[in-house]
Write a protein that holds these residues in place. Structure first.
Motif, PDB file in Angstrom:
ATOM      1  N   VAL A  37       3.247   0.625 -11.933  1.00  0.00           N
ATOM      2  CA  VAL A  37       2.828   1.045 -11.464  1.00  0.00           C
ATOM      3  C   VAL A  37       1.527   2.933 -11.527  1.00  0.00           C
ATOM      4  O   VAL A  37       2.017   3.228 -11.278  1.00  0.00           O
ATOM      5  N   ALA A  44      -0.418   4.568  -9.252  1.00  0.00           N
ATOM      6  CA  ALA A  44       0.237   5.382  -8.101  1.00  0.00           C
ATOM      7  C   ALA A  44       1.190   7.148  -8.202  1.00  0.00           C
ATOM      8  O   ALA A  44       1.375   7.623  -8.152  1.00  0.00           O
ATOM      9  N   CYS A  45       1.496   6.617 -10.334  1.00  0.00           N
ATOM     10  CA  CYS A  45       2.018   7.118 -10.811  1.00  0.00           C
ATOM     11  C   CYS A  45       1.038   8.854 -11.177  1.00  0.00           C
ATOM     12  O   CYS A  45       1.240   9.611 -10.429  1.00  0.00           O
ATOM     13  N   TRP A  55       7.489   4.247  -6.283  1.00  0.00           N
ATOM     14  CA  TRP A  55       7.420   3.696  -7.267  1.00  0.00           C
ATOM     15  C   TRP A  55       7.903   4.261  -8.341  1.00  0.00           C
ATOM     16  O   TRP A  55       7.977   3.710  -9.759  1.00  0.00           O
ATOM     17  N   SER A 104       0.458  -0.840   0.165  1.00  0.00           N
ATOM     18  CA  SER A 104       0.308  -0.127  -0.543  1.00  0.00           C
ATOM     19  C   SER A 104       1.026   1.447  -0.048  1.00  0.00           C
ATOM     20  O   SER A 104       0.507   2.628  -0.424  1.00  0.00           O
ATOM     21  N   SER A 105       1.680   1.252   0.106  1.00  0.00           N
ATOM     22  CA  SER A 105       2.916   2.084   0.272  1.00  0.00           C
ATOM     23  C   SER A 105       3.134   2.614  -0.980  1.00  0.00           C
ATOM     24  O   SER A 105       3.297   3.978  -1.245  1.00  0.00           O
ATOM     25  N   LEU A 106       3.051   2.120  -2.173  1.00  0.00           N
ATOM     26  CA  LEU A 106       3.334   2.651  -2.911  1.00  0.00           C
ATOM     27  C   LEU A 106       2.093   3.876  -3.688  1.00  0.00           C
ATOM     28  O   LEU A 106       2.502   4.326  -4.589  1.00  0.00           O
ATOM     29  N   PHE A 107       0.652   3.736  -2.897  1.00  0.00           N
ATOM     30  CA  PHE A 107       0.058   4.550  -3.310  1.00  0.00           C
ATOM     31  C   PHE A 107      -0.615   5.022  -2.137  1.00  0.00           C
ATOM     32  O   PHE A 107      -1.558   5.634  -1.462  1.00  0.00           O
ATOM     33  N   SER A 111      -1.712   9.298  -8.920  1.00  0.00           N
ATOM     34  CA  SER A 111      -2.215   9.894  -7.359  1.00  0.00           C
ATOM     35  C   SER A 111      -0.973  10.530  -6.487  1.00  0.00           C
ATOM     36  O   SER A 111      -0.666  12.179  -6.669  1.00  0.00           O
ATOM     37  N   TYR A 112       0.033  10.478  -6.845  1.00  0.00           N
ATOM     38  CA  TYR A 112       1.381  11.688  -6.859  1.00  0.00           C
ATOM     39  C   TYR A 112       1.439  12.417  -7.662  1.00  0.00           C
ATOM     40  O   TYR A 112       1.070  13.722  -7.305  1.00  0.00           O
TER      41      TYR A 112
END
Ligand code: SF4
Length: 111
Positions: A52, A55-56, A13, A3-6, A58-59
């Motif tokens: 990913v 995650a990308c 990531w 979950s840390s990737l998000f 979201s970032y």
């Protein structure tokens, strides 16, 4: 996937992105309309095979990046933020941040 990737604005990531090794300029079209659309579609094709991508995206939403991130254009992310009430951090006015350059050119060394 951990979950840390998000974690929104965590870039852990990045080294796993499908864009590593691609031409970084592909992800920074001058515009998202007209002749530049072919470039936008080519960049998005890379994103849509990326492990990913969530995650990308979201970032990019959290940090206000320019260019193609998570299979979206900057304009598409603006629309997403407007409809969801998400606010990007202050450096959103930068045309191409250092993290964006490192992300797309494969020189990410962790932050
Ligand atoms: S920009 Fe983001 S979603 Fe697209 S390939 Fe790179 S890491 Fe993956």
């Amino acid at each position: 996937m951990p979950s840390s990737l998000f974690a929104g604005d965590s870039p852990g990531w990045m080294p796993r992105g499908a864009c590593q090794g691609e031409d970084p300029e592909l992800f920074f079209p001058i515009t998202a309309v007209g002749p530049a659309l072919a470039q936008v579609f080519a960049a998005k094709a890379v994103c849509f095979r990326c492990a990913v991508r969530a995650a990308c995206l979201s970032y990019a939403l959290a940090t206000g990046q320019a260019g193609i991130w998570g299979g979206t254009t900057q304009e598409e992310r603006h629309a997403m933020r407007r409809s969801s009430g998400i606010r990007a951090r202050e450096h959103s006015a930068m045309p191409r941040s250092a993290s964006a350059a490192a992300h797309h050119d494969g020189n990410f060394a962790g932050q």
